[in-house]
Motif scaffolding. Sequence first.
Motif, PDB file in Angstrom:
ATOM      1  N   GLY A 125      38.825  57.565  31.752  1.00  0.00           N
ATOM      2  CA  GLY A 125      39.383  56.133  31.349  1.00  0.00           C
ATOM      3  C   GLY A 125      38.472  56.174  30.222  1.00  0.00           C
ATOM      4  N   ALA A 126      38.800  54.787  29.452  1.00  0.00           N
ATOM      5  CA  ALA A 126      38.359  54.606  27.992  1.00  0.00           C
ATOM      6  C   ALA A 126      36.895  54.650  27.863  1.00  0.00           C
ATOM      7  CB  ALA A 126      39.042  53.465  27.566  1.00  0.00           C
ATOM      8  N   ASP A 127      36.180  54.089  29.195  1.00  0.00           N
ATOM      9  CA  ASP A 127      34.729  54.057  29.323  1.00  0.00           C
ATOM     10  C   ASP A 127      34.047  55.399  29.633  1.00  0.00           C
ATOM     11  OD1 ASP A 127      35.722  54.468  31.726  1.00  0.00           O
ATOM     12  OD2 ASP A 127      34.449  52.565  32.616  1.00  0.00           O
TER      13      ASP A 127
ATOM     14  N   ALA B 163      38.987  58.635  35.878  1.00  0.00           N
ATOM     15  CA  ALA B 163      40.099  57.850  35.834  1.00  0.00           C
ATOM     16  C   ALA B 163      40.697  57.816  37.157  1.00  0.00           C
ATOM     17  CB  ALA B 163      41.098  58.163  34.886  1.00  0.00           C
TER      18      ALA B 163
ATOM     19  N   GLU C 231      42.784  44.822  35.438  1.00  0.00           N
ATOM     20  CA  GLU C 231      42.943  45.552  33.834  1.00  0.00           C
ATOM     21  C   GLU C 231      42.908  46.974  33.764  1.00  0.00           C
ATOM     22  OE1 GLU C 231      39.605  43.868  32.059  1.00  0.00           O
ATOM     23  OE2 GLU C 231      40.165  41.966  31.999  1.00  0.00           O
ATOM     24  N   GLU C 232      42.358  47.437  34.531  1.00  0.00           N
ATOM     25  CA  GLU C 232      42.142  49.036  35.044  1.00  0.00           C
ATOM     26  C   GLU C 232      43.773  49.633  35.192  1.00  0.00           C
ATOM     27  OE1 GLU C 232      39.878  52.647  36.970  1.00  0.00           O
ATOM     28  OE2 GLU C 232      39.092  50.653  37.263  1.00  0.00           O
TER      29      GLU C 232
ATOM     30  N   GLU D 102      46.389  48.372  34.729  1.00  0.00           N
ATOM     31  CA  GLU D 102      47.397  47.852  33.574  1.00  0.00           C
ATOM     32  C   GLU D 102      46.998  49.151  32.371  1.00  0.00           C
ATOM     33  OE1 GLU D 102      50.102  46.093  31.463  1.00  0.00           O
ATOM     34  OE2 GLU D 102      49.604  45.619  33.467  1.00  0.00           O
ATOM     35  N   ALA D 103      45.879  49.268  32.320  1.00  0.00           N
ATOM     36  CA  ALA D 103      45.718  50.276  31.269  1.00  0.00           C
ATOM     37  C   ALA D 103      46.086  51.684  31.810  1.00  0.00           C
ATOM     38  CB  ALA D 103      43.873  50.667  31.055  1.00  0.00           C
ATOM     39  N   ALA D 104      46.122  51.852  33.142  1.00  0.00           N
ATOM     40  CA  ALA D 104      46.683  53.338  33.715  1.00  0.00           C
ATOM     41  C   ALA D 104      48.048  53.222  33.536  1.00  0.00           C
ATOM     42  CB  ALA D 104      46.255  53.204  35.124  1.00  0.00           C
ATOM     43  N   LYS D 105      48.635  52.085  33.744  1.00  0.00           N
ATOM     44  CA  LYS D 105      50.297  51.908  33.420  1.00  0.00           C
ATOM     45  C   LYS D 105      50.730  52.350  31.984  1.00  0.00           C
ATOM     46  CE  LYS D 105      51.454  47.902  34.664  1.00  0.00           C
ATOM     47  NZ  LYS D 105      52.420  46.998  34.958  1.00  0.00           N
ATOM     48  N   GLY D 106      49.514  51.754  31.085  1.00  0.00           N
ATOM     49  CA  GLY D 106      49.926  52.402  29.542  1.00  0.00           C
ATOM     50  C   GLY D 106      49.733  53.548  29.180  1.00  0.00           C
TER      51      GLY D 106
END
Length: 606
Positions: free
Chosen positions: A524-526, A530, A599-600, A602-606
């Motif tokens: 993930g972004a961090d 993921a 939020e995670e 939602e980010a995974a969907k993006g």
Amino acid sequence: MILVDLESVTMSRPGRPLFTDLSLTLSTGDRLGIVGLNGCGKSTLISVMTGETEPESGVVRTGRGVRIAALTQRPVLPSGTVLAAVEGGAENAWEAAAVLDHLGMSELADADTGRLSGGQAKRVALARTLVADSDLLILDEPTNHLDIDAIAWLEERLAAYRGGLVLVTHDRHVLDRVTTKVLELDRGRGYLHDGGYGAYLEGRAEREEKASSDESTRRVLARKELAWLRRGAPARTRKPKARIESATAIVEGRAEPAARQGIPDLHLGTPRLGDKVVELHDVAYAHPDAEPLFDHVELLLDNRERLGIVGPNGVGKSTLLDLAAGRLDPSRGRVVTGPTVSLGYYDQVGATLDPNQRVRDALVGGHRQPDWRDAALLESFWFDTDAQFAPIGLLSGGERRRLQLLLVLAAKPNVLLLDEPTNDLDLDTLRVLEEFLDDWPGALVVVSHDRAFLERTVTDVWVMDGHAPPGRRPGGYATWEDERRANRQKGRAVAGPAPATSASKRAAPTSPRRDRPPAGGPTGADGAPARSASTLRHLMKDTDKELTRLTRQRNRVEEELAEKANTADHTELRALGDRLAELTAAVDRAEEQWLALAEEAEAAKG
């Protein structure tokens, strides 16, 4: 606390009363189901309870400060996004998103409410109602447009609700599990039964048996009266003339018929169905510019088929029926229909009905004058003489659906496709339809979320869960549900029991970073590995359950603290206060974890 009190309330519609002189008191903790025929006034009664409609006579009193949250048949949503519409009635942002997820609407959280379908709007309105802070919860057909898992979750949610509950539903499982009283509306009268669905059936049967017994006794007495009067001397014949006419009318008259007389024998004249019915060979279907809903479907219907199609919303159940009916062409593969097939399709929309056309004319399609046979058929579907001559526009939503069902069955198909047939039909119609299907000589395929209807009408289920390839499960709904339950228990056993912890550690949810896949995979972004969308959904649901459990514990401690504020010693009050602070902090942590997971996801969907 008294929530709503109705005293001698009367409502009617052109030509007949809905309910007359109805009195009812609802208090905190009451769980009332309302049942009755389509058009008997269930939705009207709800409208009167909420204050949306003034009664024609009688009085409606609402308790001081009582907060009512109501789901109507045709809800109106505020403009904006789906999530914003639900959050508008919620105390906590996490709860709005969690309820949307349980109702299968999380993927449309950012959609505009003005672009939703009717079923989607009803689910959003249900979520908005459930999260509202209320003392009285009123729900009109909340299970419509929900899949089986969502209905099971709704059962749990309603069972845990601590205020007063009023529920209009055709779902017999929900009615029997959730309600403790049932109000039956029957031809202008109201009958209150203590208990759930089973108690209502027993009470109704006893009432009809008593009416039959009373009618028999009444006729015997009337015959004796008539014989005595007729034996009188000629000089007396003028004086008791009115009594003679009254007694004659009793003897020759009939008792009020039961609310339902049953569907007539529509099996006669059904064309014979050959060995080849409908066959789907290597069928796939995808909407334009979208991934396939399903692929490699092989489905052959038998001429005595009894098949239920089950699965969550959005996996293509109705699409599969449309392919079988020839309304859609497959993206790949072929659909073969036998030469003797006469297909009837009762879909979720139903045949378009002219609101200005009379009911009796809709049956014959305007091609000829209705005759006595048509009138008898309409009466057997509970359209009495007045209703037969009424414009369709005056019918309730449920009555229109009943008429649409009649039009499908009256065409005498030998292959019957039913898409969510239990939506908007009353309980009596469903029971009679089940009896009709018991002896029906054709093939039946039904998409339904109604567990009782599936249990009574199908022998196999076609499972479409959106993960495994669609396939047949012999044994019907109950066998499939037992299989799912066993798999869930097996999954819990493999995961192992939770380690023993102290009360404070048990109250705190686990870290949002648990269940991360091993290093080396996508990140993930961090920089952390993921997690898949399915893993995140499971974690969100687990956290939601933990939140519900902690919130219940906190509420119980708050109640105990309020009760003992003036009676307990300072040591006990301090312990309760510490426990309340501990639980409040645990709830806050769980909310934060849920939001982080959301939020995670939602980010995974993006």
